[in-house]
Write an enzyme that holds these catalytic residues in place. Structure first.
Site, PDB file in Angstrom:
ATOM      1  N   GLU A   1      -0.415  -9.193  -0.938  1.00  0.00           N
ATOM      2  CA  GLU A   1      -2.345 -10.055  -0.687  1.00  0.00           C
ATOM      3  C   GLU A   1      -3.077  -9.729  -1.311  1.00  0.00           C
ATOM      4  OE1 GLU A   1      -3.035  -7.864   3.830  1.00  0.00           O
ATOM      5  OE2 GLU A   1      -2.127  -6.107   2.275  1.00  0.00           O
TER       6      GLU A   1
ATOM      7  N   ALA B   1       1.031  -0.832   0.284  1.00  0.00           N
ATOM      8  CA  ALA B   1      -0.149   0.129   0.546  1.00  0.00           C
ATOM      9  C   ALA B   1       0.740   1.160   0.090  1.00  0.00           C
ATOM     10  CB  ALA B   1      -0.916   0.150   1.279  1.00  0.00           C
TER      11      ALA B   1
ATOM     12  N   GLY C   1       0.390  -5.577   1.156  1.00  0.00           N
ATOM     13  CA  GLY C   1      -0.402  -5.357   0.390  1.00  0.00           C
ATOM     14  C   GLY C   1      -0.367  -5.764  -1.553  1.00  0.00           C
TER      15      GLY C   1
ATOM     16  N   GLU D   1       4.611  -5.248   7.210  1.00  0.00           N
ATOM     17  CA  GLU D   1       4.044  -4.612   7.530  1.00  0.00           C
ATOM     18  C   GLU D   1       4.153  -3.899   8.780  1.00  0.00           C
ATOM     19  OE1 GLU D   1       1.824  -5.889   4.237  1.00  0.00           O
ATOM     20  OE2 GLU D   1       2.682  -6.642   5.499  1.00  0.00           O
TER      21      GLU D   1
HETATM   22  N1  T1G Z   1       4.482   3.901  -0.089  1.00  0.00           N
HETATM   23  C1  T1G Z   1       5.169   4.198  -0.443  1.00  0.00           C
HETATM   24  N2  T1G Z   1       6.601   4.877  -1.445  1.00  0.00           N
HETATM   25  C2  T1G Z   1       7.160   3.762  -1.402  1.00  0.00           C
HETATM   26  C3  T1G Z   1       6.654   2.877  -1.344  1.00  0.00           C
HETATM   27  C4  T1G Z   1       5.200   2.423  -0.457  1.00  0.00           C
HETATM   28  N3  T1G Z   1       5.125   1.494   0.327  1.00  0.00           N
HETATM   29  N4  T1G Z   1       7.835   1.872  -0.718  1.00  0.00           N
HETATM   30  C5  T1G Z   1       8.747   2.182  -1.566  1.00  0.00           C
HETATM   31  N5  T1G Z   1       8.489   3.598  -1.529  1.00  0.00           N
HETATM   32  C6  T1G Z   1       9.689   4.785  -2.073  1.00  0.00           C
HETATM   33  C7  T1G Z   1      10.532   5.221  -1.186  1.00  0.00           C
HETATM   34  O1  T1G Z   1      10.246   6.017  -0.131  1.00  0.00           O
HETATM   35  C8  T1G Z   1      11.706   5.477  -2.159  1.00  0.00           C
HETATM   36  O2  T1G Z   1      10.960   6.622  -3.340  1.00  0.00           O
HETATM   37  C9  T1G Z   1      11.267   4.597  -3.737  1.00  0.00           C
HETATM   38  O3  T1G Z   1       9.968   4.239  -3.778  1.00  0.00           O
HETATM   39  C10 T1G Z   1      11.993   4.023  -3.768  1.00  0.00           C
HETATM   40  O4  T1G Z   1      11.934   2.879  -2.327  1.00  0.00           O
HETATM   41  C11 T1G Z   1      -2.604  -2.878   2.846  1.00  0.00           C
HETATM   42  C12 T1G Z   1      -1.309  -2.213   5.091  1.00  0.00           C
HETATM   43  C13 T1G Z   1      10.183  -1.765  -2.068  1.00  0.00           C
HETATM   44  C14 T1G Z   1      11.901  -3.492  -0.747  1.00  0.00           C
HETATM   45  O5  T1G Z   1       6.451  -2.265   3.603  1.00  0.00           O
HETATM   46  O6  T1G Z   1      10.491  -1.865   1.705  1.00  0.00           O
HETATM   47  O7  T1G Z   1       0.903  -2.574   2.438  1.00  0.00           O
HETATM   48  O8  T1G Z   1      13.718   8.239  -1.789  1.00  0.00           O
HETATM   49  O9  T1G Z   1      14.391   3.295  -1.554  1.00  0.00           O
HETATM   50  O10 T1G Z   1      15.788   0.577  -1.763  1.00  0.00           O
HETATM   51  O11 T1G Z   1      -1.430  -4.119   3.933  1.00  0.00           O
HETATM   52  O12 T1G Z   1      11.124   0.491  -1.004  1.00  0.00           O
HETATM   53  O13 T1G Z   1      12.785   8.079  -4.006  1.00  0.00           O
HETATM   54  O14 T1G Z   1      11.666   9.630  -3.050  1.00  0.00           O
HETATM   55  O15 T1G Z   1      13.447   1.762  -0.571  1.00  0.00           O
HETATM   56  O16 T1G Z   1      14.910  -0.738  -4.382  1.00  0.00           O
HETATM   57  C15 T1G Z   1       4.104  -2.551   3.434  1.00  0.00           C
HETATM   58  C16 T1G Z   1       7.815  -0.426   1.540  1.00  0.00           C
HETATM   59  C17 T1G Z   1       3.333  -1.319   2.814  1.00  0.00           C
HETATM   60  C18 T1G Z   1       7.363  -1.998   1.821  1.00  0.00           C
HETATM   61  C19 T1G Z   1      11.884  -1.138  -3.030  1.00  0.00           C
HETATM   62  N6  T1G Z   1       5.314  -2.951   1.799  1.00  0.00           N
HETATM   63  N7  T1G Z   1       9.336  -0.263   0.469  1.00  0.00           N
HETATM   64  O17 T1G Z   1      13.578  -1.254  -2.486  1.00  0.00           O
HETATM   65  O18 T1G Z   1      14.199   1.163  -2.983  1.00  0.00           O
HETATM   66  S1  T1G Z   1       1.865  -1.799   3.785  1.00  0.00           S
HETATM   67  C20 T1G Z   1       6.197  -2.515   2.522  1.00  0.00           C
HETATM   68  C21 T1G Z   1      10.431  -1.629   0.938  1.00  0.00           C
HETATM   69  C22 T1G Z   1       0.582  -2.256   2.923  1.00  0.00           C
HETATM   70  C23 T1G Z   1      -1.297  -4.039   3.520  1.00  0.00           C
HETATM   71  C24 T1G Z   1      -0.532  -2.847   4.307  1.00  0.00           C
HETATM   72  C25 T1G Z   1      10.655  -0.613  -0.479  1.00  0.00           C
HETATM   73  C26 T1G Z   1      12.184  -2.191  -1.783  1.00  0.00           C
HETATM   74  P1  T1G Z   1      12.374   7.993  -3.200  1.00  0.00           P
HETATM   75  P2  T1G Z   1      13.363   2.173  -1.540  1.00  0.00           P
HETATM   76  P3  T1G Z   1      14.854  -0.472  -2.976  1.00  0.00           P
END
Ligand code: T1G
Length: 706
Positions: free
Chosen positions: A110, A68, A107, A130
């Protein structure tokens, strides 16, 4: 049904009777509100179109959905609507296949679990991380994943937030088929072939929620055992407990009960301050990697080989950090014995990692083999980067840098691992100050994630860019710091440690202060930490600084009294605590010493609450943080938070000291500073930036105006 316009983050393509939905929301195809809306609407259209027999969901670029959109969690969005997209995929009347490359996280996974089948490239990674954001999977992840992998595996995967690779996910039944190839096109071809075969074989519309297979017969005791096993690790955390509750519901109740229960628990987590703090840290660590004003055109220099001066604790840890990432290291020492001793310590550390199973023997041996020793500076000349990690003495360090300046090839980066000495004084003894910077690792350097990259007055932008990019290669988090005594981390530490000492004079004991800080979530209190590091180090620094110490400011010699008794901490069996081996216990002799010291200093001791101790210490951190921001030693308040979370054990779920201050209200914190100034004097002289931030209500507001 015709092709959709590019404005929405979802593209629709037809491959015969198969609809291909291409998710296109760079950089990581996060499930924004707009994307969720587009998915719901498109799934309704595919359902209604009799010519469509199957639907493939695939991510554009290099990844599936990374979750998400975390930025949206601060927005007030209607809850149930958040699930509509997932439910629309789950309810599809057409066969659905998720085609995964890059990451399918949160998500994203999911969504894939709402599909009837999942295929992936071998390089793909999946997970429900999460919990690392203070959340839990809120779109059925706690109900669907355990149905596929079983309760025990589900508990491990979802409470750890681990990202697992596609082959492991296939073994667990999460992925149905690994398709050959490395990119989007290969994945799409593989997914189309899988889907056509599934249609030809009349494969069923296999809804994960309808299958209880792996949950059937789950031992009800599993959940409480899992809670007990992790209770200590989860101290202070909200989300992990709730995840266990959700999976227990999945194993014991109907789909509808479990799914509703999960949503309620998800919303509780979403509204918790821990979620706000952990999201803050998520973005703060990514922000910290960007140096304001340093454009992407400044390319880091290549670093294919490294030299390290010193094979002591820091030198050895730094060598391991590079060797573990495949970078060859030349290590210089003054004598063969010192080299051998250093190698012995590294060997022991590798053996420990192997025995713990965190590293394979082959990998450990290969890493150690990449580290070679020398007694001759000439052997270092061709290294791209040299890091000095010798004794913390300016004259010693300058001598080393003179030698390095004489032998290192042009263009080599010369770095010092000093934790507080003046980078400019060190650079000044070289003919290439533009190639000099601080690379301040934290002990143990092969483990700790923080790297303070210290900018000297003449460090070139490319030198700094190289320092910052190194961190990512080493799996560390870089924070850029300006050059001052103690940079960001140790400067704040010195400031709050002083207040901790004053609290002893005023009525607290070392063990009460430590207990209060542990209660707040720090892994260890300041006095126990000092005893572990050795009190003699600080004593020598105080003696060196005594001549320049501002005499108008409040000062305590209590720590000197303790050192004069030969109590240097754990290594001498006594410091602030007394020790049986490594076991620390309160020492009545120290309490008596403090009481007598206060009396002699004319200070009336009064009971101090743990709450007051935490407020005083945290406010001291924030106060020094505000000065550091004002002086430009740190570019952002969030950089200070990243420093404290990754270098000083500040609890992640509290977001860092500067975030904590915003949670308290900056005006409130400013008022505490004014009160401490009135009572304790000019150590708390008001800071203009704090006043401005208090008026503006956030650090960001004042950062922007600087
Ligand atoms: N939402 C918004 N921005 C995100 C994002 C996200 N989920 N994931 C990454 N970004 C942005 C980040 O800030 C950066 O921005 C750019 O993307 C590149 O990321 C309903 C509630 C995927 C492994 O926890 O672990 O789903 O700095 O530098 O090293 O159940 O990003 O360039 O402006 O980290 O290649 C669950 C979070 C959400 C994964 C890639 N998902 N992301 O790593 O690049 S909660 C996560 C990561 C959810 C549901 C629930 C990593 C990555 P900018 P990066 P990277």
């Amino acid at each position: 049904m015709n092709e959709t316009a590019p404005q929405v983050p979802l593209h629709f393509r037809r491959q015969g009777d198969i609809a291909v939905l291409i998710i296109d929301n760079p950089p990581v195809n996060a499930l924004s509100q707009a994307l969720r809306k587009a998915i719901s609407e498109t799934m309704a259209l595919t359902d209604a179109d009799p010519s469509i027999k199957a639907v493939i969901l695939i991510g554009s670029g290099s990844t599936f959905i990374a979750g998400a959109d975390i930025r949206e969690f601060n927005l007030k969005l209607p809850a149930p609507a958040g699930r509509a997209a997932y439910d629309s995929v789950d309810a599809s009347k057409k066969l659905t296949v998720a085609a995964i490359h890059g990451n399918a996280l949160g998500g994203g996974l999911e969504t894939a679990l709402c599909c009837h089948y999942r295929v992936a490239l071998r390089s793909a990674r999946v997970g429900l991380p999460e919990v690392l954001l203070g959340l839990l999977p809120g779109a059925g992840g706690t109900q669907r994943l355990p149905r596929i992998v079983g309760a025990a595996e589900g508990l491990e995967l979802i409470t750890s937030g681990a990202h697992i690779d596609a082959p492991k996910a296939a073994t667990l039944g999460i992925i149905d088929e690994i398709v050959p190839g490395e990119d989007f096109d290969a994945l799409l071809q593989g997914a189309l072939a899988f889907t056509r075969q599934a249609l030809a074989q009349g494969k069923p519309l296999r809804q994960v929620r309808a299958t209880l297979s792996k949950l059937a017969g789950t031992d009800p005791a599993l959940f409480q055992e899992f809670r007990n096993k992790n209770a200590r690790k989860w101290t202070g955390l909200i989300a992990p407990q709730k995840i266990v509750d959700c999976i227990e519901m999945a194993a014991t109740r109907s789909w509808d009960e479990g799914y509703a229960f999960e949503l309620a628990r998800f919303l509780e987590c979403k509204e918790s301050p821990q979620r706000a703090a952990l999201s803050h840290v998520f973005f703060a660590e990514r922000e910290a990697a960007k140096i304001p004003g340093l454009g992407r055109e400044i390319k880091p220099l290549p670093v294919a080989s490294v030299a390290i001066i010193g094979a002591g604790t820091m030198g050895g840890g730094i060598a391991m950090a590079f060797a573990n990432k495949g970078i060859p290291v030349k290590q210089l020492e003054m004598s063969a014995e010192a080299l051998q001793r250093g190698r012995g310590i590294m060997q022991k550390n590798y053996d420990t990692s192997v025995s713990r199973g965190s590293l394979s023997k082959d990998k450990a041996d290969a890493a150690l083999a990449r580290i070679t020793g020398t007694l001759d500076y000439q052997d270092l000349a061709q290294a791209d980067l040299v890091i000095e990690a010798v004794f913390e003495d300016m004259a010693v360090k300058q001598e080393v840098f003179r030698k390095l300046d004489a032998v290192m090839k042009p263009g080599a980066i010369l770095a010092t691992n000093t934790s507080y000495l003046d980078i400019d004084q060190i650079a000044a003894v070289t003919q290439r100050p533009e190639s000099v910077l601080g690379l301040h690792f934290f002990s143990p350097a092969n483990v700790m994630k923080l790297l303070e990259v210290v900018r000297g007055a003449r460090s070139a932008p490319q030198t700094l860019a190289t320092g910052m990019s190194l961190a990512k290669r080493l799996g560390k988090i870089a924070v850029l710091a300006g050059n001052c005594d103690g940079f960001i981390g140790n400067r704040i530490l010195a400031n709050y440690a002083r207040e901790a000492e004053f609290l002893l004079e005023e009525g607290a004991t070392p063990w009460q202060v430590d207990e209060a800080l542990k209660g707040f979530g720090l892994p260890m209190g300041i006095f126990l930490m000092r005893d572990m590091a050795g009190l003699d180090i600080g004593w020598r620094v105080r003696q060196r600084k005594e001549a320049t110490r501002p005499k108008h400011l409040r000062h305590t010699t209590l720590p000197d009294r303790i050192c004069e008794m030969g109590r240097f901490g754990q290594k001498t069996g006594a410091g602030y605590y007394q020790y049986q081996g490594r076991e620390a216990s309160p020492d009545p002799a120290i309490e008596q010493l403090i009481i007598e010291y206060s009396a002699k200093a004319g200070i009336t001791r009064k009971p101090v609450s743990n709450e007051e101790i935490v407020r005083r210490i945290l406010t001291a951190m924030v106060y020094e943080g505000a000065k550091i921001l004002e002086e430009g030693i740190a570019s952002r308040a969030s950089d200070i938070d990243v420093t404290y979370v990754y270098g000083y054990g500040f609890p992640r779920y509290r977001g860092g000291p500067m975030f904590w201050a915003e949670q308290q209200g900056l005006a409130q914190v400013r008022d505490w500073v004014l009160e401490y100034h009135r009572v304790h004097g000019d150590h708390w002289k008001p800071v203009r930036l704090l006043d401005e931030a208090a008026a503006a209500g956030s650090w960001k507001a004042v950062e922007r105006s600087r």
